[in-house]
Enzyme design. Structure first.
Site, PDB file in Angstrom:
ATOM      1  N   ASP A  58     -32.742 -36.299  55.590  1.00 21.33           N
ATOM      2  CA  ASP A  58     -33.451 -35.019  55.714  1.00 21.33           C
ATOM      3  C   ASP A  58     -33.077 -34.082  54.555  1.00 21.33           C
ATOM      4  O   ASP A  58     -33.594 -32.966  54.463  1.00 21.33           O
ATOM      5  CB  ASP A  58     -33.277 -34.378  57.095  1.00 21.33           C
ATOM      6  CG  ASP A  58     -31.837 -34.082  57.446  1.00 21.33           C
ATOM      7  OD1 ASP A  58     -30.947 -34.392  56.631  1.00 21.33           O
ATOM      8  OD2 ASP A  58     -31.594 -33.534  58.546  1.00 21.33           O
ATOM      9  N   SER A  59     -32.220 -34.567  53.638  1.00 18.85           N
ATOM     10  CA  SER A  59     -32.022 -33.868  52.356  1.00 18.85           C
ATOM     11  C   SER A  59     -33.364 -33.773  51.629  1.00 18.85           C
ATOM     12  O   SER A  59     -33.522 -32.980  50.689  1.00 18.85           O
ATOM     13  CB  SER A  59     -31.000 -34.616  51.487  1.00 18.85           C
ATOM     14  OG  SER A  59     -31.310 -35.995  51.431  1.00 18.85           O
TER      15      SER A  59
ATOM     16  N   ASP B 229     -33.465 -40.469  58.955  1.00 23.49           N
ATOM     17  CA  ASP B 229     -32.759 -39.394  59.669  1.00 23.49           C
ATOM     18  C   ASP B 229     -33.584 -38.842  60.823  1.00 23.49           C
ATOM     19  O   ASP B 229     -34.789 -38.594  60.678  1.00 23.49           O
ATOM     20  CB  ASP B 229     -32.496 -38.224  58.711  1.00 23.49           C
ATOM     21  CG  ASP B 229     -31.100 -38.253  58.131  1.00 23.49           C
ATOM     22  OD1 ASP B 229     -30.239 -39.005  58.654  1.00 23.49           O
ATOM     23  OD2 ASP B 229     -30.854 -37.515  57.159  1.00 23.49           O
TER      24      ASP B 229
ATOM     25  N   LYS C 209     -30.401 -42.391  61.860  1.00 23.96           N
ATOM     26  CA  LYS C 209     -29.116 -41.680  61.721  1.00 23.96           C
ATOM     27  C   LYS C 209     -29.234 -40.326  62.399  1.00 23.96           C
ATOM     28  O   LYS C 209     -30.277 -39.675  62.315  1.00 23.96           O
ATOM     29  CB  LYS C 209     -28.766 -41.507  60.238  1.00 23.96           C
ATOM     30  CG  LYS C 209     -27.507 -40.656  60.013  1.00 23.96           C
ATOM     31  CD  LYS C 209     -26.964 -40.803  58.611  1.00 23.96           C
ATOM     32  CE  LYS C 209     -27.652 -39.946  57.576  1.00 23.96           C
ATOM     33  NZ  LYS C 209     -27.608 -38.497  57.828  1.00 23.96           N
TER      34      LYS C 209
ATOM     35  N   GLU D 262     -19.177 -37.039  55.685  1.00 27.13           N
ATOM     36  CA  GLU D 262     -19.632 -36.110  54.643  1.00 27.13           C
ATOM     37  C   GLU D 262     -18.594 -35.027  54.370  1.00 27.13           C
ATOM     38  O   GLU D 262     -18.183 -34.301  55.282  1.00 27.13           O
ATOM     39  CB  GLU D 262     -20.983 -35.472  55.038  1.00 27.13           C
ATOM     40  CG  GLU D 262     -21.474 -34.495  53.956  1.00 27.13           C
ATOM     41  CD  GLU D 262     -22.970 -34.289  53.916  1.00 27.13           C
ATOM     42  OE1 GLU D 262     -23.707 -34.911  54.689  1.00 27.13           O
ATOM     43  OE2 GLU D 262     -23.406 -33.479  53.070  1.00 27.13           O
TER      44      GLU D 262
HETATM   45  O1  KIV Z   1     -29.873 -36.264  54.377  1.00 27.69           O
HETATM   46  C1  KIV Z   1     -29.165 -36.975  53.658  1.00 27.69           C
HETATM   47  O2  KIV Z   1     -29.502 -37.291  52.519  1.00 27.69           O
HETATM   48  C2  KIV Z   1     -27.890 -37.420  54.191  1.00 27.69           C
HETATM   49  C3  KIV Z   1     -26.925 -38.049  53.242  1.00 27.69           C
HETATM   50  C4  KIV Z   1     -26.430 -37.049  52.296  1.00 27.69           C
HETATM   51  C5  KIV Z   1     -25.830 -38.740  53.932  1.00 27.69           C
HETATM   52  O3  KIV Z   1     -27.630 -37.268  55.340  1.00 27.69           O
END
Ligand code: KIV
Length: 257
Positions: A40-41, A79, A107, A176
């Site tokens: 979700d980044s 995510d 995740k 993290e």
């Molecule tokens: O959202 C994401 O990219 C993440 C990673 C940084 C682990 O959760």
């Protein structure tokens, strides 16, 4: 998923990077990356939001579908965005929708507090990657992206979180921005692989936001990232050359094409 535990036992490092679109996913897959995460980044590095709390589930589904078209070999994890796994039943329903969009695993952020959600998802035979330490979906409550596990009390809590997600059935856990010594202790203390981001070298694997690794989000790079490319500069250079070529050719009265 047993393969990941086996790799930890053998001491083989696991590689993971994020992707949000078809060409990046295909390139990472072709490069031999083990796990491709539709993180979700996405919200920050692709959609221009200030943090991940604004990402909608529809956006996650849309980008998961695009990434799935490009992945043939790697494990594709997506995510669960904020607000989509508040209860075990909601978590299962959301996880099933990500699977229908092409993800092979999901995740979520949280340790002991989310053991019930993890158990419910795993009970449905959906592989689950946990995420503990700094939790970006809680950045507003936390007041920033701060290192976790520096104090003895915080380290204890993280060790308990890691044990809880393993017990609940997660096949791996992202750590993290965890203090390296705490990340080392967690890694030594559980049977599932730890995938670190900004948590030192003693994790079983490493994950990065691809835009940080390749220099495609030049306005902010986390301190722990050493970019391996400067793609933003290449884009600017190509755009400048194209603009110059176009302006020059139009002055001469011909096409730039
Ligand atoms: O959202 C994401 O990219 C993440 C990673 C940084 C682990 O959760």
């Amino acid at each position: 998923m047993e393969d990941f535990r086996e790799r930890k036992r053998r001491g083989e490092r696991i590689t993971a990077l994020t992707a949000y679109d078809y060409p990046t996913a295909r390139l990472l897959d072709e490069s031999g990356i083990d796990i491709i995460l539709v993180g979700d980044s996405l919200g920050m590095v692709v959609l221009g939001y200030s943090d991940t709390t604004q990402v909608t589930f529809e956006e996650m589904l849309h980008h998961t579908r695009a990434v799935a078209r490009g992945v043939k070999r790697a494990l594709l994890v997506a995510d669960l965005s904020i607000g989509t796994y508040d209860t075990p039943a909601a978590a299962v329903k959301s996880a099933q929708r990500l699977l229908a969009a092409g993800a092979q695993a999901v995740k979520l952020e949280g340790g002991l507090s989310h053991a019930a959600q993890i158990e419910a998802i795993v009970r449905e035979k959906i592989p689950l990657m946990a995420h503990i330490g700094m939790l970006p979906q809680s950045v507003r409550e936390e007041g920033g992206y701060k290192v976790k596990g520096r104090s003895a009390a915080e380290a204890e809590r993280l060790l308990a979180d890691a044990a809880a997600v393993e017990k609940a059935g997660a096949f791996s856990v992202v750590l993290e921005i965890v203090a390296p010594e705490t990340a080392r202790q967690i890694t030594a203390g559980i049977g599932i692989p730890t995938i670190g981001i900004g948590s030192g070298n003693d994790c079983d694997g490493q994950i990065l936001v691809t835009h940080d690794l390749i220099g495609l989000y030049p306005w902010f790079t986390p301190k722990f990232v050493s970019p391996e490319a400067q793609v933003a500069e290449e884009i600017r250079r190509a755009a400048r050359i194209f603009a110059e070529r176009t302006r020059d050719s139009s002055r001469r009265g011909s096409s730039s094409g």
